[in-house]
Enzyme design. Structure first.
Site, mmCIF file in Angstrom:
data_model
loop_
_atom_site.group_PDB
_atom_site.id
_atom_site.type_symbol
_atom_site.label_atom_id
_atom_site.label_comp_id
_atom_site.label_asym_id
_atom_site.label_seq_id
_atom_site.Cartn_x
_atom_site.Cartn_y
_atom_site.Cartn_z
ATOM 1 N N ASP A 59 0.786 -1.226 0.147
ATOM 2 C CA ASP A 59 0.190 0.002 0.106
ATOM 3 C C ASP A 59 0.842 1.273 -0.059
ATOM 4 O O ASP A 59 1.515 1.733 1.145
ATOM 5 C CB ASP A 59 -0.988 0.038 1.142
ATOM 6 C CG ASP A 59 -1.939 1.373 1.260
ATOM 7 O OD1 ASP A 59 -1.673 2.208 0.204
ATOM 8 O OD2 ASP A 59 -2.369 1.414 2.388
ATOM 9 N N GLU B 197 31.965 5.240 5.790
ATOM 10 C CA GLU B 197 32.426 5.298 7.221
ATOM 11 C C GLU B 197 31.151 5.454 8.193
ATOM 12 O O GLU B 197 31.222 6.777 8.528
ATOM 13 C CB GLU B 197 33.604 5.857 7.472
ATOM 14 C CG GLU B 197 34.564 5.569 6.343
ATOM 15 C CD GLU B 197 36.031 6.430 6.675
ATOM 16 O OE1 GLU B 197 35.966 7.202 7.315
ATOM 17 O OE2 GLU B 197 36.966 6.235 5.853
ATOM 18 N N GLU C 114 29.449 6.259 11.462
ATOM 19 C CA GLU C 114 29.595 6.302 12.937
ATOM 20 C C GLU C 114 28.247 6.309 13.538
ATOM 21 O O GLU C 114 26.991 6.681 13.076
ATOM 22 C CB GLU C 114 30.404 7.712 13.261
ATOM 23 C CG GLU C 114 31.636 7.840 12.740
ATOM 24 C CD GLU C 114 32.357 9.249 12.871
ATOM 25 O OE1 GLU C 114 33.763 9.037 12.649
ATOM 26 O OE2 GLU C 114 31.746 10.136 13.120
ATOM 27 N N GLU D 146 35.195 5.405 18.268
ATOM 28 C CA GLU D 146 35.271 6.823 17.892
ATOM 29 C C GLU D 146 35.718 7.840 18.985
ATOM 30 O O GLU D 146 35.839 7.954 20.182
ATOM 31 C CB GLU D 146 34.135 7.395 16.908
ATOM 32 C CG GLU D 146 34.571 7.028 15.693
ATOM 33 C CD GLU D 146 35.737 7.986 14.898
ATOM 34 O OE1 GLU D 146 35.910 8.905 15.243
ATOM 35 O OE2 GLU D 146 36.221 7.226 14.086
ATOM 36 N N GLU E 261 32.579 3.152 15.271
ATOM 37 C CA GLU E 261 32.442 3.128 14.000
ATOM 38 C C GLU E 261 33.028 1.753 13.475
ATOM 39 O O GLU E 261 34.114 1.373 13.840
ATOM 40 C CB GLU E 261 33.682 4.132 13.396
ATOM 41 C CG GLU E 261 33.901 4.225 11.691
ATOM 42 C CD GLU E 261 34.635 5.248 11.308
ATOM 43 O OE1 GLU E 261 35.634 4.918 10.377
ATOM 44 O OE2 GLU E 261 34.460 6.424 11.764
ATOM 45 N N HIS F 156 31.335 9.660 6.434
ATOM 46 C CA HIS F 156 32.373 10.133 5.452
ATOM 47 C C HIS F 156 32.229 8.994 4.322
ATOM 48 O O HIS F 156 32.072 7.887 4.609
ATOM 49 C CB HIS F 156 33.692 10.201 5.798
ATOM 50 C CG HIS F 156 33.970 11.012 7.119
ATOM 51 N ND1 HIS F 156 34.932 10.764 8.098
ATOM 52 C CD2 HIS F 156 33.400 12.000 7.726
ATOM 53 C CE1 HIS F 156 34.804 11.599 9.038
ATOM 54 N NE2 HIS F 156 33.748 12.409 8.707
ATOM 55 N N ARG G 221 41.557 17.414 7.600
ATOM 56 C CA ARG G 221 40.266 16.853 7.830
ATOM 57 C C ARG G 221 39.420 18.100 8.372
ATOM 58 O O ARG G 221 38.191 18.068 8.627
ATOM 59 C CB ARG G 221 40.185 15.821 9.000
ATOM 60 C CG ARG G 221 40.507 14.371 8.888
ATOM 61 C CD ARG G 221 40.913 13.541 10.125
ATOM 62 N NE ARG G 221 40.801 11.795 9.693
ATOM 63 C CZ ARG G 221 41.769 11.580 9.068
ATOM 64 N NH1 ARG G 221 42.880 12.082 8.762
ATOM 65 N NH2 ARG G 221 41.748 10.167 8.764
ATOM 66 N N GLU H 98 37.353 11.664 -0.737
ATOM 67 C CA GLU H 98 36.527 11.414 0.433
ATOM 68 C C GLU H 98 35.766 12.758 0.634
ATOM 69 O O GLU H 98 36.040 13.734 0.792
ATOM 70 C CB GLU H 98 37.471 11.282 1.895
ATOM 71 C CG GLU H 98 36.534 10.972 3.194
ATOM 72 C CD GLU H 98 37.360 11.052 4.215
ATOM 73 O OE1 GLU H 98 37.773 9.749 4.484
ATOM 74 O OE2 GLU H 98 37.652 11.976 4.608
ATOM 75 N N ARG I 260 33.296 14.585 3.429
ATOM 76 C CA ARG I 260 33.066 14.385 4.779
ATOM 77 C C ARG I 260 31.905 14.866 5.331
ATOM 78 O O ARG I 260 31.512 14.836 6.476
ATOM 79 C CB ARG I 260 34.248 15.118 5.283
ATOM 80 C CG ARG I 260 35.737 14.517 4.909
ATOM 81 C CD ARG I 260 36.803 15.082 5.609
ATOM 82 N NE ARG I 260 36.656 15.157 7.194
ATOM 83 C CZ ARG I 260 37.168 14.258 7.911
ATOM 84 N NH1 ARG I 260 37.549 12.935 7.453
ATOM 85 N NH2 ARG I 260 36.995 14.345 9.229
#
Length: 537
Positions: free
Chosen positions: A69, A147, A149, A243, A251, A309, A400, A420, A422
């Site tokens: 449905d 990745e 977390e 982490e 993680e 990430h 980072r 990557e 982030r």
């Protein structure tokens, strides 16, 4: 709390259905009594529908599917067009490990319109499959490495004098006594044995990364999750660590995979973590920022949030194979193709010009892209300076504080060269998020968008004038801002993998969500409403 699964609890039940489509299924799957159909709505919730089945009926269900449905699934259909069909993707069939009294098979399904009218455009898995087909037209494929977390709490409780007490979980052990009845009329409480005043070995705020075993209360929890992923779902885990945040942040990473497979793995992973937490009388929470000060998200009294990430690499399928000896362990198999992001002659990060253009596309579309990869009001409490979350639109190698990072752990590694992004967090719909990231990058390659110079300094510590001089812009400060950006910057999505109807419905749902959740900063209701809306995201 300790975790001691019995030695024979997690035998291996993965069956290679692809290799045995015409032969049959494993002995365990032949004995299933019930079949669980899993599918994902636009918000990213991994829903479940059940039928009773024996071996003779199993093939029929897997071939024809079952009715759904669509009007009862928010965002799918209106009541006058509600007859849909869940059609299983047979290679995802597994034995479900979380039912002890019954034998239950579990399969991920695609959503179709009824009466043979084809796929539902608002099925998130259809979006990711469209993205893969779009890549295939250019003889490309992609590898995605998320990745994820999250936090694993001992308790979350909500209190509101208008609704009495709503508790997500009430402890049956001594930790439950910590939920004081003298709290203010509107509040929420998180309890973890890694907190001061709760456990015997608390972890300092932002001091949880690779915590030693005597402080890390979730070592065996992660081992248990990894064992289930491998034995029941064929998902090979790589890293599994505590982490940065205290209060039970973990993680667990798994090998990179093709786009839709990687999204399936995220949904399975979140489901496994939640069920293992439930088994141990805990709560797995995937909110981007469950620990925050609503009056000042950048407050030093807060802790790191949970990100997801996403690493991406593009591969030219027409190239020669990579040798087994050079294969990177994070990738799912030997690629009979060439990583187009790799350039061994580039001295900065071994990244090719195509890779730079891909980065340029992500940076160019970042403000609209985060409406899909960071899709909740709570997401923007995470993306503030000082908590390893991206707040500024820039790229770099190994930095980072930038929204795009080129990992440089390995040098001259063709297999592992990746981009990557982030910004994503675990509240996003992985099918939509992964597709949108790739679409943004491809738009950069098509238009040859220069990402500008990389920024190797800590952007968090720069002054506003320094950032302005370098042309570094900030990410949107709220979901409302990012949705506004998406409304004006969406062609890179609708020209590749998103149907206009799907994207329009997503925007409408998010605008409705904003009106339900977002309240002026500084009010207690802000945090309370976010927990009501997102504690099970």
């Amino acid at each position: 709390m300790s975790y001691h699964p019995k030695g024979n609890d997690y035998d291996t039940y993965v069956t290679d259905v692809d290799a045995n489509r015409s032969i049959g299924f494993s002995e365990e799957l032949q004995r299933i009594e019930f079949l669980q159909f899993r599918y994902t709505n636009l918000f990213g919730k991994f829903l479940a529908k059940y039928v009773m089945s024996d071996y003779d009926e199993l093939y029929g269900f897997l071939k024809k599917g079952i009715g759904l449905d669509g009007s009862s699934v928010k965002g799918f259909t209106e009541i006058n067009e509600s007859d849909l069909l869940l059609v299983p993707d047979r290679h995802t069939l597994r034995l479900n490990p979380f039912f002890t009294k019954f034998s239950v098979g579990s399969v991920i399904a695609n959503v179709h319109k009824g009466f043979g009218f084809g796929r539902l455009s608002k099925d998130p898995r259809f979006v990711s499959e469209n993205m893969e087909e779009y890549l295939a037209e250019s003889n490309l494929t992609c590898q995605i490495g998320p990745e994820v977390e999250c936090f694993v709490f001992d308790n979350i409780s909500f209190r509101n004098n208008l609704e009495n007490v709503s508790e997500v979980k009430r402890h049956s052990n001594e930790l439950g006594e910590l939920a004081s009845t003298s709290e203010s009329s509107t509040s929420n409480m998180i309890v973890s044995e890694e907190q001061y005043g709760v456990g015997k070995y608390p972890i300092n705020r932002k001091g949880g990364y690779d915590a030693p075993p005597f402080q890390d209360s979730l070592v065996e929890f992660r081992f248990e999750v990894a064992t289930l992923l491998k034995n029941y779902y064929g998902i090979k885990v790589t890293n599994l660590n505590h982490e940065v945040a205290s209060t039970g942040q973990i993680e667990i990473n798994f090998v990179h995979g093709k786009l839709t497979d990687a999204a399936d793995n995220v949904q399975i992973y979140k489901d496994v973590v939640r069920n293992v937490a439930k088994k141990h009388n805990k709560i797995a929470n995937f909110m981007p920022k469950p620990l925050f000060d609503e009056t000042n998200p950048a407050s030093s009294q807060a802790d790191n949030g949970s990100g997801m990430h996403v690493s991406i690499s593009l591969w030219d399928k027409s190239s020669s194979p990579v040798s087994e000896s050079s294969r990177h362990p994070s990738f799912s198999k030997t690629m009979s193709s060439q990583n187009i992001f790799f350039d061994g002659d580039d001295p900065y990060a071994n990244v090719s010009q195509s890779g730079r253009y891909f980065i340029g596309g992500i940076l160019d579309h970042s403000k609209s892209l985060v409406a899909i990869t960071s899709p909740t009001v709570n997401s923007y409490y995470r993306m503030v300076p000082g908590f390893e979350a991206p707040a500024y639109i820039a790229w770099s190698r190994g930095n980072r504080s930038a929204i795009v990072r080129i990992p440089i752990n390995d040098k001259l590694s063709k297999d592992s060269k990746r981009v990557e992004f982030r910004a994503p967090d675990p509240s996003c719909n992985p099918y939509l998020a992964f597709s949108a990231i790739v679409a943004a990058g491809l738009d950069g390659m098509r238009k040859k968008i220069d990402p500008g110079d990389p920024v190797d300094e800590n952007i968090y510590k720069m002054s506003d004038s320094q950032r302005n001089d370098l042309g570094i812009k900030s990410v949107p400060g709220s979901l409302e801002e990012s949705i506004a950006s998406l409304k004006s910057d969406r062609l890179y999505l609708t020209n590749t993998c998103f149907n206009e109807e799907c994207l329009g419905t997503y925007i409408d749902l998010k605008e409705d969500e904003i009106s339900q959740v977002e309240t002026p900063q500084g009010t207690r209701e802000s945090k309370l409403q976010q927990f009501y809306m997102y504690y099970d995201v």
